[in-house]
Motif scaffolding. Structure first.
Motif, short mmCIF file in Angstrom:
data_model
loop_
_atom_site.label_atom_id
_atom_site.label_comp_id
_atom_site.label_asym_id
_atom_site.label_seq_id
_atom_site.Cartn_x
_atom_site.Cartn_y
_atom_site.Cartn_z
N GLY A 112 5.56 4.45 10.35
CA GLY A 112 5.10 3.09 10.04
C GLY A 112 5.39 2.61 8.62
N ALA A 113 6.11 3.43 7.84
CA ALA A 113 6.43 2.99 6.48
C ALA A 113 7.48 1.89 6.52
CB ALA A 113 6.95 4.16 5.66
N LYS A 114 7.30 0.90 5.65
CA LYS A 114 8.32 -0.15 5.51
C LYS A 114 9.32 0.27 4.43
CE LYS A 114 10.11 -4.21 6.14
NZ LYS A 114 11.44 -3.67 6.46
N ILE A 167 0.01 7.60 7.32
CA ILE A 167 0.91 6.44 7.38
C ILE A 167 0.72 5.71 8.71
CG2 ILE A 167 3.34 5.69 7.39
CD1 ILE A 167 3.99 8.16 5.66
N LYS A 168 0.68 6.50 9.78
CA LYS A 168 0.49 5.92 11.12
C LYS A 168 -0.86 5.21 11.24
CE LYS A 168 2.15 5.36 15.19
NZ LYS A 168 3.44 4.66 15.32
N ASP A 169 -1.90 5.85 10.73
CA ASP A 169 -3.23 5.23 10.78
C ASP A 169 -3.26 3.91 10.02
OD1 ASP A 169 -4.35 7.23 12.28
OD2 ASP A 169 -5.49 8.16 10.65
N ILE A 170 -2.67 3.89 8.85
CA ILE A 170 -2.66 2.64 8.06
C ILE A 170 -1.91 1.57 8.86
CG2 ILE A 170 -1.96 1.50 5.91
CD1 ILE A 170 -2.00 4.26 4.54
N ILE A 220 0.83 -1.20 0.00
CA ILE A 220 0.00 0.00 0.00
C ILE A 220 0.87 1.26 0.00
CG2 ILE A 220 -1.62 1.36 1.42
CD1 ILE A 220 -2.93 -1.10 0.18
N ILE A 221 0.61 2.15 -0.95
CA ILE A 221 1.34 3.42 -0.97
C ILE A 221 0.50 4.53 -0.34
CG2 ILE A 221 2.45 5.19 -2.41
CD1 ILE A 221 2.93 3.10 -4.55
N PRO A 239 2.48 -4.32 4.26
CA PRO A 239 3.61 -3.38 4.16
C PRO A 239 3.19 -2.05 3.54
CG PRO A 239 4.22 -5.55 3.30
CD PRO A 239 2.73 -5.56 3.49
N ILE A 240 3.66 -0.97 4.16
CA ILE A 240 3.31 0.38 3.72
C ILE A 240 4.51 1.03 3.03
CG2 ILE A 240 2.56 2.69 4.47
CD1 ILE A 240 1.48 1.21 7.01
N VAL A 241 4.22 1.70 1.92
CA VAL A 241 5.25 2.42 1.18
C VAL A 241 4.92 3.91 1.27
CG1 VAL A 241 6.44 2.63 -1.03
CG2 VAL A 241 5.24 0.49 -0.46
#
Ligand code: PBG
Ligand code: ZN
Length: 323
Positions: A302-304, A253-256, A241-242, A263-265
């Protein structure tokens, strides 16, 4: 008595306690490939970033490899645009041609292909336009066709950035049907209608010719709606997810990260890059400090992974710190 400064007294203890790290292998570097020959065209509003024709893109990719960057995100600039953006899905269009060469010359480089129509349409919108309206369901098959043609050319990951409803599902089905069920989709899920894309639109010649993108990209004021977008894309089959832009949207980003196990981008976009570069060139800020602080902030949120135009510089700074 609690004294938090006890744990900050030496570099060794600070390093040991550091909670987040920016790692070169988690950085993704955007690359603009232009149709034509012998092109190295600097983008004025993005110092250090150029468009490259396929015959010269290796000059940039050699630098990318040398820095230790392992992934690029490809954007195409076609020689001709039309109403439906056919250059986006043409199997001999700029992106498939670029991917075939890059995967041949750099087999270990992870190639992520952005999927959208806006660089290829004469009106500059991300979908098919009829009577001034961006028509969602007529756009879907074209996006699916583009995704399959990039996968066929050798793309490792497909990244739809158009913000049409249901595109992830349609692209997933098309990839599966074409035999690419193991090609991941990195979905631009929480993508806001942002002023921060200005320099990118200079770089990709993709500014909308009329109106704006507010009927498909999200309202910057909305956080709950972003969670709904992410949830839908996961249900439709997104693997990654971007969130975009990054810096003014750290809460997203934090909420996601708090709500989903995926994994967050973070996409550190062109306008964010331009602001930092402009201030650094004026000597008003310390570029290295500011860039690394911004990037670690995205990790903390929280981004990977991080997509950033600073990737090559950041990789060099990370190496420096290790020595
Ligand atoms: C195209 C696309 C855009 C970006 C990535 N893909 C621009 C837009 O939506 O207008 C922005 C990237 C950046 O600003 O760095 N859909
Ligand atoms: Zn677009």
């Amino acid at each position: 008595m609690d004294r938090t400064r006890r744990l900050r007294q030496t570099k060794e203890i600070r390093d040991m306690l550091r909670e987040n790290h920016v790692r070169t292998e988690e950085l993704i570097y955007p690359v603009f490939v232009a149709e034509g020959e012998n092109i190295v065209n600097p983008v004025e509003s993005m110092p250090g970033i150029c468009q490259y024709s396929v015959d010269r893109v290796n000059e940039e990719l050699d630098r990318v490899m040398q820095a230790g960057i392992r992934a690029i995100l490809l954007f195409g600039i076609p020689a001709h645009k039309d109403e439906v953006g056919s250059g986006a899905y043409d199997e001999n269009g700029i992106i498939p041609v670029a991917i075939r060469q890059i995967k041949k010359d750099y087999p270990d480089l992870l190639v992520i292909a952005d999927v959208c129509l806006c660089e290829y349409t004469s009106h500059g919108h991300c979908g098919v336009v009829e009577n001034g309206i961006i028509v969602n369901d007529k756009t879907l098959p074209l996006l699916a066709k583009a995704a399959v043609s990039y996968a066929k050319a050798g793309a490792d990951i497909i990244a739809p950035s158009d913000m049409m409803d249901l595109r992830v599902q349609v692209i997933r089905e098309a990839l599966d049907e074409a035999g690419y069920s193991y090609t991941p989709i990195m979905a631009y899920s929480a993508k806001f209608a942002s002023g921060y894309y200005g320099p990118f639109r200079d770089a990709a010649h993709s500014a909308p010719g009329f109106g704006d993108r507010k009927t498909y990209q999200m309202d910057p004021a909305n956080a709950k709606e972003a969670m709904r977008e992410v949830e839908e894309d996961i249900l439709e089959g997104a693997d990654l997810i971007i969130a975009k832009p990054a810096m003014a949207y750290m809460d997203i980003i934090k909420d996601i990260s708090n709500n989903f196990n995926i994994p967050i981008v973070a996409y550190n976009v062109s306008g964010e890059y331009a602001m930092v570069k402009a201030a650094a060139q004026n000597g008003w800020i310390d570029e290295k400090k500011i860039v690394m602080e911004n990037l670690v902030g995205m990790k903390r949120a929280g981004a990977k992974m991080i997509i950033t135009y600073h990737a090559v510089d950041a990789a060099a700074w990370i190496k420096e710190e290790e020595q």
